[in-house]
Structure formats: structure tokens, C-alpha cells
Enzyme design. Sequence first.
Site, PDB file in Angstrom:
ATOM      1  N   ARG A   1      30.557-116.952 -46.692  1.00  0.00           N
ATOM      2  CA  ARG A   1      29.869-117.246 -47.957  1.00  0.00           C
ATOM      3  C   ARG A   1      28.705-118.208 -47.734  1.00  0.00           C
ATOM      4  NH1 ARG A   1      30.342-121.229 -52.091  1.00  0.00           N
ATOM      5  NH2 ARG A   1      29.733-120.410 -54.146  1.00  0.00           N
TER       6      ARG A   1
ATOM      7  N   HIS B   1      22.982-121.445 -50.910  1.00  0.00           N
ATOM      8  CA  HIS B   1      23.675-120.607 -49.921  1.00  0.00           C
ATOM      9  C   HIS B   1      22.735-120.115 -48.825  1.00  0.00           C
ATOM     10  CE1 HIS B   1      26.951-119.411 -53.114  1.00  0.00           C
ATOM     11  NE2 HIS B   1      26.648-120.701 -53.129  1.00  0.00           N
TER      12      HIS B   1
ATOM     13  N   TYR C   1      35.692-112.696 -41.814  1.00  0.00           N
ATOM     14  CA  TYR C   1      36.307-113.870 -42.416  1.00  0.00           C
ATOM     15  C   TYR C   1      36.444-113.774 -43.933  1.00  0.00           C
ATOM     16  CZ  TYR C   1      36.565-115.542 -37.779  1.00  0.00           C
ATOM     17  OH  TYR C   1      36.908-115.642 -36.445  1.00  0.00           O
TER      18      TYR C   1
ATOM     19  N   GLU D   1      36.962-123.902 -46.283  1.00  0.00           N
ATOM     20  CA  GLU D   1      37.668-123.405 -45.106  1.00  0.00           C
ATOM     21  C   GLU D   1      37.206-124.080 -43.811  1.00  0.00           C
ATOM     22  OE1 GLU D   1      37.905-118.778 -46.820  1.00  0.00           O
ATOM     23  OE2 GLU D   1      36.838-119.231 -44.946  1.00  0.00           O
TER      24      GLU D   1
ATOM     25  N   GLY E   1      33.668-122.672 -50.005  1.00  0.00           N
ATOM     26  CA  GLY E   1      34.178-121.638 -50.890  1.00  0.00           C
ATOM     27  C   GLY E   1      33.468-121.666 -52.229  1.00  0.00           C
TER      28      GLY E   1
END
Length: 363
Positions: free
Chosen positions: A216, A155, A251, A241, A235
Amino acid sequence: MRRRPSVSTAAVAGAAALVAGLVQSADAGEPKDAGAAGAPTAITTISSGWTIPWGTSWLPDGSTALVTERNSFKVFKVTPAGARRQVGTVPNSQTTGGEGGLMGLAVDPDWASNHYVYFMHTSSDGNRIARMTYDGSTLKDYKALLQGIKKNKYHNGGRLAFGPDGYLYATTGDAQNGADEQDKNSLNGKILRLTKDGRPAQGNPFNNYVFSLGHRNPQGIAFDAQGRLWEAELGQSSKDELNLIKAGKNYGWPTCEGNCSVAGMTNPRKTWGVAEASPSGVAIVDGAVYMAALRGERLWQIPINADNENVGTAKAYYVGAYGRLRAVTKVPGANQLWLSTTNADGNGGEPAGSDKIFRVTIS
């Protein structure tokens, strides 16, 4: 992290031979009034022997593209025909044993006069945005512009793009820290907007670097002909998304994954199940967003409308044919894309040197 089964060379070659075009659509019930768009009609391998080519950015005149390799920290110049040569490395870089390393890059729109190129990479103190000069032959003069973006094994975000306003936009992941995405003063879980010298851009909604929040792991950004910013986001377990990004909007993550009815949250324009996507780069050609999928191993086409915010039926190309698709970049002056794989990234099950760059023709 999402893993895909190891794909043998024979299986990939066999699947590629069967691929002629569209095989799949997503999200029944979405608006059908998005503008007409072309479609991929040909795909050709132009360069091979890569190991995790992560980011691609063209010189403004279209004569050369620059490509980063995530784990080697190398930067290559690549001609439109696919010939490549290393032009340098980005110093102060390190990997995270996962998704960090040398990630996105963006060539300055005024490159002809200033020779600036911008990188996002992982360093000992976190993720950074840095600037170097590239004179057409050699990369040099490293300067860190923005530090203090938290890193983690996963991430890390990492995409860079210049907007039509002349500012640099950057995606940052949440670094697996659920407290940062909703914190307007944190650099993580955001889309940032900054000047070429690394200062917050004038007019940012919170008077800092933050342009939008509640993300995210945003992996792809691109601007359409109307100057609108589209973003692809991974996600967690249910929905990936495609978002239409606006200044100051929230968001949703971690409150929402996909659509939700929570006040103050902005819903995506399109969602997918995570097995179909796990998106990375995006590009816009001929009235459609093209979104590269990692776990989904396909190139999604999503028609967009110039007159409203509706999107059309998403169609999938090259499903399973080439493995994990990472970067997708418009070729200047042509209805073409460059599309790269990252099957050597530890999730793809392929050895170093197995990744490729393809040219996709849209007509």
C-alpha cells in the site's frame, strides 16, 4: 493521510523529560524465541533547525551523512557531531501538497570510486529514481534512471537502500490507485530492484523491475546481518505492518490489511493498530529492527531471530516525547541510530525549522 494533534514546545519538552525507556509492547501472543537484543540507553539532539528531513544515508566510511529535506529539495552533509552544510539541490523536483517531494536517498557502496548518490523524488511526470555525483563537497550531474512511477498527494513510498547483492531497492506507494498493487507490470505498490544504471536487476522474479508486490505505502526498508530484507508499511484503517520481504511474494494489499488467510498472500511478521504506528523508516542494530512511527510518535524495537523468521515482543520508546518520527538510520561502525522528526510536515502542527535529528545509543 493521518493527522496528529498539534504539540506545543512545552508539552514536548515535558514529555521528553519523563522518557527513560520502554513503555509499551504490542501484539500479545507473538513468538518469544527471537534473539536477544540491546536497547536504547541514551538519546541526544545533534542537529536542529530542520524542515521535514526525510532521508538519511551515510558515506561508506562513516565520515559524513547526507540528509534530504522533502519540500525544499535541499541536500545537506552532516558530520557525526551534527555540523551541517548544504551541498546542493535535486533538480526537477516538486511537491504534491502532501507526502511527495524529495524523499529517500542511498549512497553507492562504491562511492569512494564512483561518487554516486541516488535519490527518489517527485517530478512533473511522476515519481523518479535519479542519480547524481557527490565529490564530498558538491552535488551535480543529475541523471534520471527510472521514470513513470505514478505520484499522488499521498502514498508515494520513497525509500531507497542498497542490498548486499549490490542492487538498489526502492519502495513505491500505490498512489491511491487500487488497481496497481496487484499488477505485476505496474511500478506502483511495489518494492523495485534495479541496477546502478537504472535497469531491472538480473534475476528479478517477473523479468521486470518488480521484486515484490501487494504494497500500500511502504516507507522503510533495511537488510539484516543475514541479508534478509525487512519492510515497514502503512495500512489504511486497521493494521500497519512489518514484513519480511522475499522475491516474487505478494503482500496482500488491497485484498488484505494485516493478516489474512487468502491463498497466495504473504502475512506480515508483526502488525500494529494504526494509532500506534503509521511507520516510516526502519534500521537494524544489534539483533532488532527499529521502526520510526509518525502518528504513533514513538520508536518501535522488534527483536528478530537470526535462525528463523520469528520476531519477539515489540517495545516502544520515547512515546509522545518528540512528535512524528520519520527516518531512522544505523550509524556505521557503532551501535547507534540517527533518528529524525518531521513535525513541520503539516501533520505535526509545528513551524518550519522545528525538526531535529537525534543520536540514539543502543547497548
